[in-house]
Design an enzyme around this catalytic site. Sequence first.
Site, PDB file in Angstrom:
ATOM      1  N   HIS A 238       0.832  -1.198   0.000  1.00 12.63           N
ATOM      2  CA  HIS A 238       0.000   0.000   0.000  1.00 12.63           C
ATOM      3  C   HIS A 238       0.874   1.258   0.000  1.00 12.63           C
ATOM      4  O   HIS A 238       0.564   2.234  -0.684  1.00 12.63           O
ATOM      5  CB  HIS A 238      -0.915  -0.005   1.221  1.00 12.63           C
TER       6      HIS A 238
ATOM      7  N   ASP B 122      -5.757   5.711   1.139  1.00 14.79           N
ATOM      8  CA  ASP B 122      -5.992   4.281   0.970  1.00 14.79           C
ATOM      9  C   ASP B 122      -7.369   3.965   1.526  1.00 14.79           C
ATOM     10  O   ASP B 122      -7.735   4.431   2.608  1.00 14.79           O
ATOM     11  CB  ASP B 122      -4.913   3.507   1.739  1.00 14.79           C
TER      12      ASP B 122
ATOM     13  N   GLN C 103      12.231  -5.463  -7.733  1.00 15.63           N
ATOM     14  CA  GLN C 103      11.302  -6.260  -8.532  1.00 15.63           C
ATOM     15  C   GLN C 103      11.016  -5.654  -9.901  1.00 15.63           C
ATOM     16  O   GLN C 103      10.964  -6.368 -10.904  1.00 15.63           O
ATOM     17  CB  GLN C 103      10.001  -6.460  -7.758  1.00 15.63           C
TER      18      GLN C 103
ATOM     19  N   SER D  24       2.172  -6.933  -7.536  1.00 13.69           N
ATOM     20  CA  SER D  24       3.004  -7.843  -8.319  1.00 13.69           C
ATOM     21  C   SER D  24       2.334  -8.224  -9.632  1.00 13.69           C
ATOM     22  O   SER D  24       2.995  -8.322 -10.675  1.00 13.69           O
ATOM     23  CB  SER D  24       3.321  -9.096  -7.502  1.00 13.69           C
TER      24      SER D  24
ATOM     25  N   ASP E  14      -6.559 -10.612  -0.790  1.00 14.92           N
ATOM     26  CA  ASP E  14      -7.152 -10.585  -2.127  1.00 14.92           C
ATOM     27  C   ASP E  14      -6.417 -11.481  -3.117  1.00 14.92           C
ATOM     28  O   ASP E  14      -6.836 -11.613  -4.267  1.00 14.92           O
ATOM     29  CB  ASP E  14      -7.160  -9.146  -2.655  1.00 14.92           C
ATOM     30  N   GLN E  15      -5.347 -12.115  -2.681  1.00 19.56           N
ATOM     31  CA  GLN E  15      -4.494 -12.864  -3.605  1.00 19.56           C
ATOM     32  C   GLN E  15      -5.188 -14.062  -4.258  1.00 19.56           C
ATOM     33  O   GLN E  15      -4.956 -14.316  -5.454  1.00 19.56           O
ATOM     34  CB  GLN E  15      -3.209 -13.281  -2.889  1.00 19.56           C
TER      35      GLN E  15
END
Length: 463
Positions: free
Chosen positions: A21, A127, A341, A361, A380-381
């Site tokens: 976040h 957020d 990343q 990601s 939420d993945q």
Amino acid sequence: MAVDTMESVAVVAVPFPAQGHLNQLLHLSLLLASRGLSVHYAAPPPHVRQARARVHGWDPRALGSIHFHDLDVPAYDSPAPDLAAPSPFPNHLMPMFEAFAAAARAPLAALLQRLSTSYRRVAVVFDRLNPFAATEAARLANADAFGLQCVAISYTVGWLDPGHRLLSDYGLQFLPPDDCMSREFVDLVFRMEEEEQGAPVAGLVMNTCRALEGEFLDAVAAQPPFQGQRFFAVGPLNPLLLDADARTAPRHECLEWLDRQPPESVLYVSFGTTSCLHADQVAELAAALKGSKQRFVWVLRDADRADIYAESGDSRHAKFLSEFTRETEGTGLVVTGWAPQLEILAHGATAAFMSHCGWNSIIESLSHGKPVLAWPMHSDQPWDSELLCNYFKAGLLVRPWEKHAEIIPAQAIQKVIEEAMLSDSGMAVRQRAKELGEAVRASVADGGNSRKDLDDFIGYITR
């Protein structure tokens, strides 16, 4: 847009204090600052420091364009992740989440009050896990509040209506939050929402784009809680890097290693900042990587503590790694610390990404045209993996969510790795990811939908 008009507006970014976040709002802050807006980023001191240290893909000098503010909260416990916990959800972060929810409001209110006297207009981008920010913005005559959607907008469709037509039409399964998050966290979220119910929100800013979730954007806009709000799908928020951008100094050692590998030959493996693998699962994954004979970069680290600067830096995998790195020398590289990343995903040697499927990601990978081997962990993945594999058709499932409490054997993992890297079906998934990458990048280019929405957002807050 006149310079004095831009400078008369302050944007205040209020992230939820977790890595996935923090960085989304910092990316948005940097985007807005690059357009000439005065941007203020407010978070607890360790998380301001964390966000600044970990952001990448930008010129380091860009951080100088952001005004950072500390939201002081009382001391909280910062334990190591519980490797024996029955749930993969990072419940060790709850003391920090509770402290933030209870105490961040007062220093934020003081900051907003001060800025409201210095600027013609204040736009608070918060957020959506921080609804108190909307309440505080509503107390000021010259402030508007905008929620930032840090997860897929399609997740909101499932949250509001698990039986929605879009889900059934595409055969998508939405799991109730209680199945994927701890009861304590779900209770905290609902309690915060209930306390701030009715706080006016001018619109929703989303880290997504129509190329990925256009149907779901329209579906959410039609839902009663969002009717009448302005929608700005401005994603991806992360910078879009060319392979050449991954070659600029100073460079992480893994990028130097990638430079020596053939194009599209490396599997990148990382499970984010809030997930841990049990030692037995680490051993099975290691055996799969070794057995597949595919090149890899594996980021092997435990979940962040609430205060990452309280971490010891020691790896519990040191003994295992000494043997594994020797056995895979020349084929793979293991990184036990923070890894860049975005640069890894942008690198021409990277072919695919084995991931926990956090929305950051997913969108970072797809925006660089890389498919995902989906291994959802929590929150939420599981939905993101469902969306990725069954809607985008740009992923392969490693571990079904219903097996999240099981150790996945090396043979099963190796089979998915080989499918992704060697098979015709894997090539089709990789090609689909490349096509989506082109569409996503077009979204933020001149004339693209996301660029237009960002322009519209800036136009609205500077009106």
